[in-house]
Design an enzyme around this catalytic site. Structure first.
Site, PDB file in Angstrom:
ATOM      1  N   HIS A 105      12.003 -18.143   1.103  1.00 26.34           N
ATOM      2  CA  HIS A 105      10.837 -17.453   1.658  1.00 26.34           C
ATOM      3  C   HIS A 105      10.164 -18.383   2.659  1.00 26.34           C
ATOM      4  CE1 HIS A 105       7.065 -15.272   1.931  1.00 26.34           C
ATOM      5  NE2 HIS A 105       7.751 -14.246   1.478  1.00 26.34           N
ATOM      6  N   ASP A 160      12.545  -9.588  -3.544  1.00 25.59           N
ATOM      7  CA  ASP A 160      13.652  -8.646  -3.400  1.00 25.59           C
ATOM      8  C   ASP A 160      14.805  -8.910  -4.366  1.00 25.59           C
ATOM      9  OD1 ASP A 160      12.505  -7.191  -1.305  1.00 25.59           O
ATOM     10  OD2 ASP A 160      13.079  -8.724   0.139  1.00 25.59           O
TER      11      ASP A 160
END
Ligand code: CMC
Length: 427
Positions: free
Chosen positions: A306, A363
């Protein structure tokens, strides 16, 4: 004395103000840099660039903290309902009962979509990706509500916000119904937001559809977890498009397109496809870890890493636990969940992932829940978009109310210097 930062350029010292947020994050305000020095800053991918101040969402990537308007994501995911969170994001405070009833009542009244939108929708081929359809239809809504860009008409923004929140799930379910060759379902206004979405998705004219409260609660939680994430790619897109004073429908449509990319919201579809591939390939997770480490392979471990989190994504922690709960409650045994667990375990022990602080993101496990709930893979990113919608709206509103100047980055030109035009016959 207010803090400042000094910059030495070509032997000359310049001073710039430092601004501090309510959580003590600091930024050097370089808005006068070019005027003072002739220099600009360059920061590809905006890794160090704050594009705005914002009072909506706080995120501390080092500590793994996420809060909407000061409320922790853990608390909201556990105790709130999605429309209450949408209200919080958009209007700044949790609604009281009267405000909540009024907000939900308005949304409920606007769930139907203009029948002429169906004509646009019907033109899409049966295998069109739902994200492309969503982006097109939300953009098309500006054609149905032209007061959204008529500066001379009274401000109807609040109505457009209600329309967006109300009609978005309706349109989303059209995409699924088309892919199945089934007739679309109209909304049912006696149902709550998540249950209504489920009946529009799964009810058939030939039999009764019973809404499973476990499924509805899981959707509610997932939507809350996705509702905002400060200045991510799609939200920055919404704000950037909106900064040109484009209407709210066009701005949100652009956000949907940005979200679709596999490095952003599209990763949830990629994760399941990757896990399926690993399963079909014998379940050898190490092979895929090695492939992700090999830069020449062009392969990335989807659902990992991320831009901001250099620690566990707090949303991933909640979703991982929710995946266990939901699958157990529904009695679903999905072998890709074991592959996901194995992949996570192997990655978190591997120096490549550890040294780069690559952890599972939101996700990684969400697709496993969506699948258990019966939602097909190509609808995963649409689910993300339904969740993110209130965040986009809140950020668009904030951008407008801050009177943010048009977003227009500069560049450092690296092409040829001036040269004479060469006629075609002499080239
Ligand atoms: N698999 C393998 N290597 C990775 C991965 C990954 N998933 N993510 C980052 N890296 C490596 C990358 O190659 C780089 O290595 P090096 O320093 O040797 O060049 C290093 O880690 C830093 O990566 P980066 O690409 O510079 O980091 P970024 O902040 O630009 O990218 C990211 C963030 C999310 C795009 C990236 O981690 C990624 O591509 N992840 C996979 C896609 C994904 O799951 N996206 C969903 C993000 S969360 C939901 C959302 O916000 O939409």
């Amino acid at each position: 004395m207010a803090e400042s930062a000094k910059l030495l350029i070509e032997g000359k010292e310049y001073e710039f103000p430092v601004i501090e947020g309510s959580e003590k994050e600091k930024a050097i305000d370089i808005s006068s840099l070019r005027a003072k020095t002739g220099y600009i800053t360059i920061d590809e991918g905006f890794k160090n660039t704050g594009s705005t101040t914002s009072s909506i969402t706080f995120l501390d990537g080092e500590e793994g903290i996420l809060r909407y308007r000061g409320y922790s994501i853990e608390d909201l995911a556990d105790k709130a309902d999605f429309l209450g969170v949408a209200y919080l994001l958009i209007y700044g405070e949790l609604p009281n009962q009267e405000q909540y009833d009024n907000f939900v009542g308005k949304i409920t009244k606007h769930t139907m979509v203009n029948e002429d939108m169906r004509k646009i929708f019907d033109g899409f081929p049966v295998n069109a990706h739902p994200m492309g359809i969503m982006s097109s239809l939300v953009s098309a809504m500006s054609g149905f509500y032209p007061d959204s860009f008529d500066e001379k008409s009274p401000d109807t923004t609040d109505l457009h916000i209600i329309r967006l929140l109300a009609k978005f799930p309706t349109i989303a379910t059209w995409c699924y119904k088309k892919s199945q060759g089934h007739p679309i379902n109209y909304p049912k206004n006696n149902l709550d937001y998540c249950s209504n979405f489920l009946q529009m998705m799964f009810a058939l004219p030939v039999e009764d559809y019973k809404i499973d409260p476990v499924v509805s609660a899981a959707i509610n939680k997932l939507l809350i977890l996705h509702a905002d994430h400060e200045q991510n790619c799609s939200t920055s897109t919404v704000r950037l498009v909106g900064s040109s004073k484009a209407n709210i429908y066009s701005s949100i449509s652009a956000g949907i397109s940005a979200l679709w990319g596999p490095l952003h919201g599209g990763a949830n579809q990629e994760v399941i496809e990757m896990l399926e591939e690993i399963k079909a390939d014998g379940g050898n997770v190490q092979k895929y870890i090695d492939k992700a480490k090999d830069k020449s392979s062009g392969f990335r471990l989807f659902g990992f890493g991320h831009r901001v989190y250099k620690n566990f994504d707090p949303r991933a922690k909640i979703i991982k636990k929710a995946a266990d709960d939901v699958l157990a409650k529904l009695g679903v045994n999905d072998p890709v969940l074991d592959i996901a667990r194995g992949l996570e375990e192997a990655a978190l022990k591997d120096d490549y992932f550890v040294s780069r602080k690559l952890y599972p993101n939101v996700d990684f496990y969400s697709g496993i829940i969506y699948r258990a709930l019966g939602i097909p893979t190509n609808m995963f990113t649409v689910m993300f978009a339904i969740g993110r919608l209130p965040g986009w709206i809140a950020q668009w509103l904030e951008m407008r109310d801050q009177n943010q100047p048009i977003g227009r980055p500069r560049q450092i030109y690296t092409g040829p210097e001036v040269r004479d035009f060469v006629p075609l016959e002499k080239r």
